[in-house]
Motif scaffolding. Structure first.
Motif, PDB file in Angstrom:
ATOM      1  N   ALA A   1      93.745  19.791  27.347  1.00 20.01           N
ATOM      2  CA  ALA A   1      94.644  18.329  27.894  1.00 20.01           C
ATOM      3  C   ALA A   1      95.813  20.029  29.434  1.00 20.01           C
ATOM      4  CB  ALA A   1      96.130  18.516  26.821  1.00 20.01           C
ATOM      5  N   PHE A   2      96.460  18.964  30.566  1.00 18.63           N
ATOM      6  CA  PHE A   2      96.173  19.936  31.813  1.00 18.63           C
ATOM      7  C   PHE A   2      97.613  20.874  30.972  1.00 18.63           C
ATOM      8  CE2 PHE A   2      99.282  17.058  33.643  1.00 18.63           C
ATOM      9  CZ  PHE A   2      99.487  16.152  32.972  1.00 18.63           C
ATOM     10  N   TRP A   3      98.605  19.999  30.346  1.00 20.06           N
ATOM     11  CA  TRP A   3      99.975  20.524  30.665  1.00 20.06           C
ATOM     12  C   TRP A   3     100.313  21.822  29.460  1.00 20.06           C
ATOM     13  CZ3 TRP A   3     101.706  19.286  25.714  1.00 20.06           C
ATOM     14  CH2 TRP A   3     101.410  18.212  25.118  1.00 20.06           C
ATOM     15  N   LEU A   4      98.405  21.803  28.698  1.00 17.43           N
ATOM     16  CA  LEU A   4      99.177  23.079  27.727  1.00 17.43           C
ATOM     17  C   LEU A   4      98.513  23.922  28.452  1.00 17.43           C
ATOM     18  CD1 LEU A   4      97.054  21.507  25.057  1.00 17.43           C
ATOM     19  CD2 LEU A   4      99.794  22.534  24.712  1.00 17.43           C
ATOM     20  N   ILE A   5      97.904  23.629  29.638  1.00 19.65           N
ATOM     21  CA  ILE A   5      96.996  25.031  30.134  1.00 19.65           C
ATOM     22  C   ILE A   5      97.975  25.551  31.205  1.00 19.65           C
ATOM     23  CG2 ILE A   5      95.198  25.410  31.803  1.00 19.65           C
ATOM     24  CD1 ILE A   5      93.771  23.912  29.993  1.00 19.65           C
ATOM     25  N   ASP A   6      98.665  24.109  32.352  1.00 14.28           N
ATOM     26  CA  ASP A   6      99.621  24.940  33.155  1.00 14.28           C
ATOM     27  C   ASP A   6     101.440  24.388  32.858  1.00 14.28           C
ATOM     28  OD1 ASP A   6      97.490  25.655  34.670  1.00 14.28           O
ATOM     29  OD2 ASP A   6      97.113  23.675  35.515  1.00 14.28           O
ATOM     30  N   PRO A   7     102.175  25.363  32.564  1.00 12.12           N
ATOM     31  CA  PRO A   7     103.593  25.119  32.145  1.00 12.12           C
ATOM     32  C   PRO A   7     104.371  24.227  32.940  1.00 12.12           C
ATOM     33  CG  PRO A   7     103.114  27.270  32.126  1.00 12.12           C
ATOM     34  CD  PRO A   7     101.601  26.795  32.173  1.00 12.12           C
ATOM     35  N   GLU A   8     103.786  24.267  34.609  1.00  9.29           N
ATOM     36  CA  GLU A   8     104.172  24.119  35.644  1.00  9.29           C
ATOM     37  C   GLU A   8     104.711  22.891  35.526  1.00  9.29           C
ATOM     38  OE1 GLU A   8     100.886  25.798  35.678  1.00  9.29           O
ATOM     39  OE2 GLU A   8     102.535  28.234  36.227  1.00  9.29           O
ATOM     40  N   TYR A   9     103.732  21.953  34.771  1.00 10.84           N
ATOM     41  CA  TYR A   9     104.114  20.544  34.996  1.00 10.84           C
ATOM     42  C   TYR A   9     105.391  20.415  34.246  1.00 10.84           C
ATOM     43  CZ  TYR A   9      99.147  19.949  36.563  1.00 10.84           C
ATOM     44  OH  TYR A   9      98.297  19.557  37.698  1.00 10.84           O
ATOM     45  N   ALA A  10     105.998  20.793  32.601  1.00 12.56           N
ATOM     46  CA  ALA A  10     106.719  20.642  32.247  1.00 12.56           C
ATOM     47  C   ALA A  10     108.045  21.305  32.693  1.00 12.56           C
ATOM     48  CB  ALA A  10     107.168  21.669  30.654  1.00 12.56           C
TER      49      ALA A  10
ATOM     50  N   LEU B   1      88.204  12.389  18.422  1.00 17.96           N
ATOM     51  CA  LEU B   1      88.200  13.151  17.350  1.00 17.96           C
ATOM     52  C   LEU B   1      86.928  14.533  17.136  1.00 17.96           C
ATOM     53  CD1 LEU B   1      89.394  10.268  14.570  1.00 17.96           C
ATOM     54  CD2 LEU B   1      90.177  12.128  16.060  1.00 17.96           C
ATOM     55  N   ILE B   2      86.045  13.885  17.094  1.00 17.76           N
ATOM     56  CA  ILE B   2      84.882  15.546  17.427  1.00 17.76           C
ATOM     57  C   ILE B   2      85.289  16.194  18.419  1.00 17.76           C
ATOM     58  CG2 ILE B   2      82.532  15.312  17.309  1.00 17.76           C
ATOM     59  CD1 ILE B   2      82.014  12.510  15.455  1.00 17.76           C
TER      60      ILE B   2
ATOM     61  N   ASP C   1      95.199  18.144  17.761  1.00 19.63           N
ATOM     62  CA  ASP C   1      93.151  18.549  18.182  1.00 19.63           C
ATOM     63  C   ASP C   1      92.874  17.659  18.146  1.00 19.63           C
ATOM     64  OD1 ASP C   1      93.708  20.951  15.828  1.00 19.63           O
ATOM     65  OD2 ASP C   1      92.793  18.963  14.141  1.00 19.63           O
ATOM     66  N   ALA C   2      93.392  16.524  19.046  1.00 18.37           N
ATOM     67  CA  ALA C   2      91.991  16.025  19.894  1.00 18.37           C
ATOM     68  C   ALA C   2      92.826  16.564  21.759  1.00 18.37           C
ATOM     69  CB  ALA C   2      92.909  14.321  20.380  1.00 18.37           C
ATOM     70  N   LEU C   3      94.180  17.252  21.844  1.00 17.50           N
ATOM     71  CA  LEU C   3      94.366  17.722  23.083  1.00 17.50           C
ATOM     72  C   LEU C   3      93.868  18.489  23.303  1.00 17.50           C
ATOM     73  CD1 LEU C   3      98.485  17.395  22.882  1.00 17.50           C
ATOM     74  CD2 LEU C   3      97.072  16.072  24.365  1.00 17.50           C
ATOM     75  N   ILE C   4      93.539  19.609  21.939  1.00 16.11           N
ATOM     76  CA  ILE C   4      92.397  21.365  22.899  1.00 16.11           C
ATOM     77  C   ILE C   4      90.949  20.570  22.353  1.00 16.11           C
ATOM     78  CG2 ILE C   4      92.389  23.337  21.267  1.00 16.11           C
ATOM     79  CD1 ILE C   4      95.379  23.658  20.240  1.00 16.11           C
ATOM     80  N   SER C   5      90.404  20.997  23.277  1.00 12.51           N
ATOM     81  CA  SER C   5      89.259  20.389  24.061  1.00 12.51           C
ATOM     82  C   SER C   5      87.865  20.811  22.987  1.00 12.51           C
ATOM     83  CB  SER C   5      88.564  20.484  25.063  1.00 12.51           C
ATOM     84  OG  SER C   5      88.699  21.768  24.877  1.00 12.51           O
TER      85      SER C   5
END
Lengths: 208, 208, 208
Positions: free
Chosen positions: A58-67, B52-53, C50-54
């Motif tokens: 998920a993009f916002w886990l990588i770029d905290p700027e979105y928050a 999920l996978i 877990d779905a958010l972390i690829s």
């Protein structure tokens, strides 16, 4: 993403955050709930997009700027809330802006992940619409995509225009601006003039 | 997937698309909303499975054919809508067919991703049921899996039969047909004869 | 995960399973529906994480033990249901326990996946809260995170304490126990004393 697309993405995030924050205030959530609803609205579409493509976190886990952008949109909505008369129309305006901007971002992510044309359109539509769908589900309203004003049709049309313009490789600014303007304009017109498809006549013989 | 399983998957997609399209017409959605609800119903289970996978991108982003199958199911439902008397029963029939077919597809995907037996059953159940759950949530009905007629139990039973038959390596057609028929038949009987588990007696002392 | 964190994770699973099972009985689901709602409540937060972390497959597809823990929590809730007077308070207690325990597990998963501090807090909050949100959506109640008692704020505060304590590398037991106790205690106090943030005043001129 190229520089222009990043600006489009930031603007879309800001616009959806405002639409979510206004909805949250309208539903009398506390300030933190308002922020969370703004966050869900702003990142929901891109999050589902990233969950569907296996290689993307998920993009916002990588770029905290979105928050911070969401926080900015929330504060903006709180500060200027009294100037936003006709709340539902204002929410619709910001929702339309986010829709147009995010659809293009989503189609582009599809292209960069080597998806086929149908999948690019689908992922663009999801990126553009799903944040608003989540916002509506969380506050128990009918999701915007199922309301009358040909919401999804406009989104897909805009995405298709982007795909075609990108194929013929004209100026990238024009390639991005035209479909964005198309989506936003058609959406506002559709709401204003109550454009809708006719409903299919269907007589349920159980209830008649 | 082997050839037979692909046919099963296509038939399940078609059946769930019809159940979603009929539900959408019943809720007076416009034609595009009817298609989107059919799409969500048909691909929802497999999409959650793939999310999920970690190694799987959503199947319909890779194979655009699924959109055509859903379109076919939607058109079919629209054309023959007047012949489908007793709408709720018709929706239930197509839902049951999709359930039986998708459960087997899901269990097989689990096996091919080296999941353990419990996880294969869980992923089969999710593949079979989640599209219908999404359909119901989107139109604000109680999700089918929480209704009385032992929906999930039948699904898990069918999945377990498939796992066992596959283990003892008899004819693959029989291995797939038996659990599918079992699920569909039991489901229809359960609705028809109102089979259900007893509810646990529970006196909430706050309200008494 | 280290040994202590595994115990925390198991206890959180057990607590959330009870909160889900009690909710299911209260809504008159059949025993299987009660189990499924317990399962969704117990694994929902970690599943979205877990779905958010690829790179992560849903944890309960890999470790089938979680299903047994949920089964244990469900049976526990069914057996002792009559001793749980004041149901809503009991559900709230187990929900608070799960919240405190899972938040720490989620932050730690974030750290081990090299996420930044904001993302660790976000993923911790999601792990702690999303199971309860799903439980409430499935039974058509307002999600717990949008109710008044500063639910998310407490969660984020606890996650931040964990991040700081972990940074200064004191005893790992203390590092984990302090934020867990903080979250659970503050949550119970917040409900008991009706702590809440003031709602933003907002006059919708359309309706006035």
């Amino acid at each position: 993403m190229d520089q222009l697309l990043i600006y489009i993405d930031i603007t879309g995030t800001f616009a959806f955050a405002i639409s979510g924050a206004l909805t949250g205030m309208n539903k009398k959530l506390d300030p933190f709930g308002v922020f969370i609803l703004a966050f869900i609205t702003a990142v929901g579409g891109g999050t589902l997009r990233d969950a569907l493509i296996s290689s993307r976190t998920a993009f916002w886990l990588i770029d905290p700027e979105y928050a911070y952008i969401v926080l900015g949109g929330t504060v903006f909505a709180i500060l200027f809330r009294e100037r936003m008369n006709y709340l539902k129309k204002t929410i619709m305006l910001f929702d339309s802006a986010g829709l147009g901007l995010f659809t293009i971002v989503g189609v582009e992510v599809g292209i960069q992940n080597d998806l086929n044309a149908f999948a690019c359109l689908a992922i663009g539509t999801i990126t553009g619409t799903f944040g608003g769908v989540l916002r509506d589900i969380f506050v128990n309203e009918v999701p915007v995509i199922f309301r009358k004003e040909i919401y999804a049709t406009i989104t897909i049309l805009g995405g298709a225009i982007y795909l075609i313009l990108r194929q013929i490789q004209i100026n990238p600014i024009i390639t991005q601006i035209i479909p964005i303007i198309t989506i936003i304009t058609l959406r506002i017109f559709a709401v204003y003039y109550h454009w809708s498809f006719p409903v299919i006549k269907f007589i349920d013989k159980e209830n008649s």
